[in-house]
Design an enzyme around this catalytic site. Sequence first.
Site, PDB file in Angstrom:
ATOM      1  CG  ASP A 181      -2.161   0.915   0.996  1.00 15.58           C
ATOM      2  OD1 ASP A 181      -3.249   0.385   0.688  1.00 15.58           O
ATOM      3  OD2 ASP A 181      -2.010   2.149   1.115  1.00 15.58           O
ATOM      4  CB  SER A 182       0.713   4.436  -1.747  1.00 16.96           C
ATOM      5  OG  SER A 182      -0.668   4.690  -1.610  1.00 16.96           O
TER       6      SER A 182
ATOM      7  CB  ALA B 187      -0.179  -1.216  -6.613  1.00 15.38           C
TER       8      ALA B 187
ATOM      9  CG  ASP C  49      -9.948  -3.268  -2.978  1.00 12.10           C
ATOM     10  OD1 ASP C  49     -10.726  -2.688  -3.761  1.00 12.10           O
ATOM     11  OD2 ASP C  49     -10.171  -3.373  -1.753  1.00 12.10           O
TER      12      ASP C  49
ATOM     13  CB  CYS D 249     -14.629   0.937  -5.748  1.00  9.25           C
ATOM     14  SG  CYS D 249     -13.113   1.838  -5.559  1.00  9.25           S
TER      15      CYS D 249
HETATM   16  N1  SAH Z   1      -8.159  -3.847   0.003  1.00  7.12           N
HETATM   17  C1  SAH Z   1      -8.380  -2.941   1.101  1.00  7.12           C
HETATM   18  C2  SAH Z   1      -8.993  -1.620   0.676  1.00  7.12           C
HETATM   19  C3  SAH Z   1      -8.203  -0.865  -0.366  1.00  7.12           C
HETATM   20  S1  SAH Z   1      -8.629   0.812  -0.507  1.00  7.12           S
HETATM   21  C4  SAH Z   1      -9.214  -3.634   2.170  1.00  7.12           C
HETATM   22  O1  SAH Z   1      -9.649  -4.784   1.969  1.00  7.12           O
HETATM   23  O2  SAH Z   1      -9.468  -3.035   3.204  1.00  7.12           O
HETATM   24  C5  SAH Z   1      -7.422   1.398  -1.600  1.00  7.12           C
HETATM   25  C6  SAH Z   1      -6.027   1.524  -1.015  1.00  7.12           C
HETATM   26  O3  SAH Z   1      -5.144   1.837  -2.085  1.00  7.12           O
HETATM   27  C7  SAH Z   1      -5.823   2.616   0.024  1.00  7.12           C
HETATM   28  O4  SAH Z   1      -5.364   2.021   1.215  1.00  7.12           O
HETATM   29  C8  SAH Z   1      -4.719   3.525  -0.577  1.00  7.12           C
HETATM   30  O5  SAH Z   1      -3.778   3.947   0.394  1.00  7.12           O
HETATM   31  C9  SAH Z   1      -4.072   2.608  -1.569  1.00  7.12           C
HETATM   32  N2  SAH Z   1      -3.405   3.207  -2.739  1.00  7.12           N
HETATM   33  C10 SAH Z   1      -3.824   4.229  -3.516  1.00  7.12           C
HETATM   34  N3  SAH Z   1      -3.006   4.385  -4.581  1.00  7.12           N
HETATM   35  C11 SAH Z   1      -2.042   3.437  -4.473  1.00  7.12           C
HETATM   36  C12 SAH Z   1      -0.928   3.058  -5.275  1.00  7.12           C
HETATM   37  N4  SAH Z   1      -0.646   3.690  -6.416  1.00  7.12           N
HETATM   38  N5  SAH Z   1      -0.173   2.007  -4.880  1.00  7.12           N
HETATM   39  C13 SAH Z   1      -0.462   1.341  -3.746  1.00  7.12           C
HETATM   40  N6  SAH Z   1      -1.508   1.652  -2.949  1.00  7.12           N
HETATM   41  C14 SAH Z   1      -2.286   2.678  -3.308  1.00  7.12           C
END
Ligand code: SAH
Length: 375
Positions: A234-235, A262, A279, A319
């Site tokens: 996660d970022s 990601a 996700d 989403c």
């Molecule tokens: N799968 C999680 C929810 C994900 S929400 C669960 O089950 O609870 C989306 C997430 O993506 C957030 O935590 C956000 O910090 C992260 N995010 C946003 N852009 C990103 C990127 N480029 N690389 C990695 N993570 C990222």
Amino acid sequence: MHPWVFEGVIEKIEGQLNDGDLVRVIKAEDRSFIAYGFFNSKSQIRVRLVSWTEEDSISEAWAVGRVLSALQWRMSTLGLKTNDSFRVFSSEADGLSGLTIDKFGPYLSVIVSARAILPWLESIVKMLQDSVLKPTAIRIRSDSVRAKQDGFELEDRWIGVEPQDHFVIEQGGTRYAVDLRKGQKTGFYLDQRLNRPAVAQYSRGKDVLDLFCYSGGFALEARRAGAVSTLGIDSSADALLLAKKNQELNALDQMEWQEGDAFEHLKGASKNYGMIVLDPPRFAPGRKDFEAALRKYFSLNEAAVKRIESDGILVTHSCSSAVTLADLMEVIAGVSRRSRRAAQVLEVRGAAPDHPVLLSCPETAYLKEVIVRWA
Ligand code: SAH
């Protein structure tokens, strides 16, 4: 009928209207009744419709009743209990555009995204306090982006004894740390609560890569269900602190967490996985972002499939309301053609039923999950 009335379809406004006023929407041709709604000159959604029944008297008591009935059917039809964590009220899908109420263990989070809700807020909160939920505290705030679009401000505040630190909730036997303090945007994604254990069933014996993992829900459920190892990316460093906490809370090993992007991770990765979960946040916040979002979903899914073992599983999500299930399926089909790998869809899922889809408002079908096996 769709609950949003945009400026372009309004032929005439009769009388003097202030923002937030209740209006009667009628047909231009014969003045027959269409619906009641709330007017806002500052919003693109000029009128938010709330009732199509002429006999309804739209009042504070009526609004409180809507929220109460949403809570009641969740407890009766879905069998949710007072100590569970779920969405109590889901805006348009529950018939009141601009109000979202989430329950995280003993705490409630009320998020207002439309000005029309403001006059009723106090009564709604009072009802929640007096309800069977008996919340320890209620956090009230606005969705800052939507509040700006709608032209109102609402102070972020707590009623009751607010949590000083993170607290722990349980979901189907898995323990999760939730942080609802001011400044923490989300807390916990309740819409995925049933998808995480469903996906975990396919992870036995596999190495799992959980991309955009937030507090690690998919990885945690997978490891509990028998995944060999998990890597969550996660970022957000704050999200990963929660993920690590969750690993401890559930006494699990063979789990790794990395802060990073990601897309970059997939680009640099050389290891293959038996399961990859994608996700991402909304790539298409609005319709105008649709084409760019599709390209982003395509490149993300294509890069992930390159790292999936033969007989491996991709769990992909969107989403974005503007991207439909058919669009997401087409993305997967495109990746299948380009990668020359057969893709078998094993399951198609959406948000948990406490986030229902209102058929007359397709935007409420925002979360799509497709579980795909790759040859
Ligand atoms: N799968 C999680 C929810 C994900 S929400 C669960 O089950 O609870 C989306 C997430 O993506 C957030 O935590 C956000 O910090 C992260 N995010 C946003 N852009 C990103 C990127 N480029 N690389 C990695 N993570 C990222």
